[in-house]
Write a protein that holds these residues in place. Structure first.
Motif, short mmCIF file in Angstrom:
data_model
loop_
_atom_site.label_atom_id
_atom_site.label_comp_id
_atom_site.label_asym_id
_atom_site.label_seq_id
_atom_site.Cartn_x
_atom_site.Cartn_y
_atom_site.Cartn_z
N GLY A 183 0.81 -1.21 0.00
CA GLY A 183 0.00 0.00 0.00
C GLY A 183 0.85 1.26 0.00
N ILE A 184 1.93 1.27 0.79
CA ILE A 184 2.83 2.43 0.81
C ILE A 184 3.48 2.61 -0.56
N MET A 185 3.92 1.52 -1.17
CA MET A 185 4.53 1.62 -2.51
C MET A 185 3.54 2.19 -3.52
N MET A 186 2.29 1.78 -3.42
CA MET A 186 1.29 2.29 -4.35
C MET A 186 1.01 3.77 -4.10
N MET A 187 1.00 4.19 -2.84
CA MET A 187 0.75 5.61 -2.54
C MET A 187 1.93 6.48 -2.98
N VAL A 188 3.15 6.04 -2.70
CA VAL A 188 4.33 6.83 -3.05
C VAL A 188 4.51 6.86 -4.56
N GLY A 189 4.22 5.78 -5.23
CA GLY A 189 4.43 5.70 -6.67
C GLY A 189 3.34 6.33 -7.50
N ARG A 190 2.40 6.98 -6.87
CA ARG A 190 1.28 7.55 -7.63
C ARG A 190 1.72 8.67 -8.56
N ARG A 191 2.61 9.52 -8.13
CA ARG A 191 3.01 10.69 -8.92
C ARG A 191 4.39 10.48 -9.54
N ASN A 192 4.46 10.43 -10.84
CA ASN A 192 5.70 10.40 -11.61
C ASN A 192 6.61 9.20 -11.29
#
Length: 100
Positions: free
Chosen positions: A57-66
């Protein structure tokens, strides 16, 4: 070259105990220890699954922008976490079904 008939080979074969396939039995003193170890292993595996879902979940949140690659890695990690949790939770039912 020596050729034998099948009946000769059967007569020469050692006699096998017909009760060789006994049901599983725990060694003396392990009746309570092994189930405790299995319980601990399952507890640790479920804890690791929870941490794995949080990490995905953290990877998906951090990877959302660019950083869409990081987000995609988090999403694909979900499949591995769910697969691992499925194996852990089904192990106690599947193994006895296959073996016994």
């Amino acid at each position: 070259m020596i050729l034998m008939h099948l009946s000769d080979a059967v007569a020469l074969a050692p006699m096998v105990d017909p009760n060789w396939d006994a049901p599983p039995a725990s060694p003396p003193g392990m009746e309570t220890i092994l189930p405790e170890w299995v319980g601990w292993a399952k507890y640790v595996a479920i804890g690791a699954g929870i941490l794995g879902l949080i990490a995905c979940g953290i990877m998906m949140m951090v990877g959302r922008r660019n950083r869409s690659h990081l987000s995609a890695e988090g999403a694909s990690g979900l499949l591995w976490v769910f697969g691992g949790l499925s194996v852990v939770t089904l192990a106690a039912g599947v193994v006895p079904a296959i073996v016994g």
